[in-house]
Design an enzyme around this catalytic site. Structure first.
Site, PDB file in Angstrom:
ATOM      1  N   ALA A   1       0.834  -1.201   0.000  1.00  0.00           N
ATOM      2  CA  ALA A   1       0.000   0.000   0.000  1.00  0.00           C
ATOM      3  C   ALA A   1       0.874   1.259   0.000  1.00  0.00           C
ATOM      4  CB  ALA A   1      -0.909  -0.004   1.221  1.00  0.00           C
TER       5      ALA A   1
ATOM      6  N   ARG B   1      -5.772   0.663   4.382  1.00  0.00           N
ATOM      7  CA  ARG B   1      -4.854   0.999   3.286  1.00  0.00           C
ATOM      8  C   ARG B   1      -4.979  -0.016   2.149  1.00  0.00           C
ATOM      9  NH1 ARG B   1       0.013   3.794   3.981  1.00  0.00           N
ATOM     10  NH2 ARG B   1       1.233   2.003   3.305  1.00  0.00           N
TER      11      ARG B   1
ATOM     12  N   CYS C   1      12.053   5.798   1.180  1.00  0.00           N
ATOM     13  CA  CYS C   1      11.979   7.234   0.899  1.00  0.00           C
ATOM     14  C   CYS C   1      12.667   7.975   2.050  1.00  0.00           C
ATOM     15  CB  CYS C   1      10.538   7.697   0.703  1.00  0.00           C
ATOM     16  SG  CYS C   1       9.434   7.273   2.064  1.00  0.00           S
TER      17      CYS C   1
END
Length: 527
Positions: free
Chosen positions: A233, A260, A357
């Site tokens: 997700a 999600r 990230c």
């Protein structure tokens, strides 16, 4: 009031790392998504400054409101364009406006700056001209890049062709280009908004940052393969994998959060994905030896991380938060390494992409380095040699991304490949093939190959076959061979002259004449 309540709720969830800002905003079903997203991102960016203002004015004690709600209200009151609500909250905040403005003014005087933007660190400052481009991934399950370009051109956008340099991505107005690295990615100017666009609503385009497109692109599973998306997700990477696979094969996707996963299911349906098999399950509890995963050869692992690479999540860290953040990073890194080790247990796995990230080395290079030490059967694969930012040494085969060097959010990608004994033998066989082609009469051929320099990729770097010295030696050897041959002829003529009498005897064959030892004894008997 609903705007500030929802923004405060999202900030609290972001702090608990439940999801990214964008996912939380779009899951909220708020009427004005764009307004909510902007407020959350800007509040997050000025978070440490807002906290200092709130603490110095003792606002929480006097108003009895929570910190995140105070942050979004104070942001709009003293930094933004004014409060967008009425009622009790506005009346409450207006009582403290002068004190809050005075606290902000003192901060600027102390730091000798005149603009609110200048209070931010250089990493958080993002001038108008340096904003990130708008990246649009064309969903090739529903359309083609060419058709998408034609559609945008008919809407008045100006297509400038394929980008060849990073500078080509600095666009203005309605200009757009094809990305210089990813063929299914189009690049528009920073403020271009497609959330209400027909192509977006129909699933023909996906609004996805370029760095986020790298994991699926680099994993590149072939059509018909079995692929696993471990922490799937909100689903953009999953839909990208399905597009690369052309919806053929099996795509297992896991996520622990049922809500999600439900949102992801809707996204995949809109994108036209049909090869997926979703599971509301903790990836760490998935049995790698389960019969349904016996053919899984490709895994994409993008586990929970600090999110420090996301532009709207970057924040100044106060001294009191540093120790807490350090402990949180250690916990995240341990979890990420656990996920990575678990993923490598799938018996037929050939390639795995690990991505975050995050900009922290604790979550990136350190996790990969520890994993490689614990899993010697896997090695790193070099990625996109033309990519402008590499992983930190010595893991330069990995990729990093940043706002300054790649015009993307901060990101990290590593590709691990199984390095089995069978593959080693195949590479050794390929490397030694030239030996079989060499003449067996050359005694040093085998030795020369073994002593040749071998590059990291297994290619041989051999000395040139002929050098000037070699050629000179060959020239010197040539007359010696001729002299040897001439001497032999003279000896034969001399032998014939001395043995004229032999002409009356029965002739022997040439082989008998030229042989020694036994042939001479035979001649003696004849005489």
């Amino acid at each position: 009031m609903a705007l500030y309540a929802k923004a405060a709720e999202i900030l609290e969830k972001v702090e608990r790392k439940q999801a990214t800002v964008k996912t939380l905003v779009y899951d909220s079903k708020f009427q004005n998504i764009k307004q909510l997203f902007a407020l959350v991102c800007e509040t997050q960016k000025f978070s440490s400054i807002l906290q200092e203002i709130i603490e110095s004015t003792k606002l929480l004690k006097q108003t009895k409101i929570k910190m995140n709600l105070a942050k979004v209200l104070v942001y709009d009151l003293v930094i933004g364009k004014g409060l967008k609500c009425g009622g009790a909250w506005k009346a409450l905040m207006m009582k403290h406006r002068s004190r809050l403005q005075a606290a902000l003014a003192r901060m600027k005087i102390k730091q000798k700056v005149s603009r609110n933007q200048d209070l931010l660190s250089s990493s958080l400052q993002q001038p108008e001209g340096d904003q990130l481009p708008r990246y649009v991934r064309v969903n090739t399950l529903k359309t083609t890049v060419e058709d998408a370009i034609d559609y945008f051109k008919r809407e008045g956008f100006s297509y400038l062709g394929q980008a060849y340099r990073l500078d080509d991505l600095n666009l203005k107005g309605k200009s757009f280009v094809g990305d210089l690295h990813l063929s299914d990615l189009l690049v528009f100017s920073p403020k271009t908004d497609f959330h209400d666009h027909n192509l977006y609503k129909a699933g023909h385009i996906i609004l996805q940052d370029k760095a986020s497109c790298l994991p699926a692109y680099l994993l590149n599973p072939p059509t018909g393969s079995h692929v696993l998306d471990a922490c799937a997700a909100p689903g953009n990477k999953t839909s990208h994998l399905a597009a690369i696979m052309k919806n053929k094969g099996r795509l297992f996707a896991f996520d622990l959060d049922a809500k999600r996963l439900s949102t992801m299911s809707t996204l995949l349906l809109r994108a036209g994905v049909t090869c997926q098999q979703l599971a509301n399950q903790d990836f760490l509890k998935v049995d790698p030896d389960g019969p349904q995963y016996k053919d899984v050869e490709y895994i994409l692992l993008d586990p929970s991380c600090s999110g420090s690479g996301m532009v709207c999540l970057r924040d100044e860290v106060s001294p009191s938060q540093k120790e807490q953040d350090k402990r949180r990073l250690q916990a995240l890194a341990a979890f990420q390494l656990h996920c990575l080790n678990h993923a490598l247990r799938f018996p037929r796995l050939q390639r795995l992409v690990y991505s975050t990230c995050s900009i922290h080395t604790e979550e990136n290079e350190q996790v990969v380095a520890a994993c490689l030490l614990q899993n010697p059967g896997f090695r790193l694969v070099p990625l996109l040699q033309q990519w402008p930012e590499r992983g930190l040494a010595p893991l330069t085969k990995c990729l990093r991304a940043s706002t300054t060097k790649t015009l993307t959010h901060g990101f990290f990608v590593a590709l691990l490949e199984r390095h089995t004994a069978q593959r080693l033998e195949e590479q050794a066989s390929e490397t030694l093939n030239p030996v079989a082609e060499m003449s067996p009469s050359t005694p040093s051929a085998s030795k020369d190959i073994h002593e040749a320099d071998i590059t990291e990729d297994g290619d041989e770097v051999q000395e040139p076959i002929s050098t000037t010295r070699d050629m000179d030696m060959a020239e010197e050897a040539k007359p010696t061979e001729e002299n040897t041959e001439t001497g032999a002829k003279k000896r034969r003529r001399k032998k014939k002259k001395d043995g004229v009498k032999e002409a009356l005897e029965p002739k022997t064959t040439e082989e008998q004449t030229n042989t020694s030892g036994r042939a001479k004894k035979k001649h003696a008997k004849v005489e």
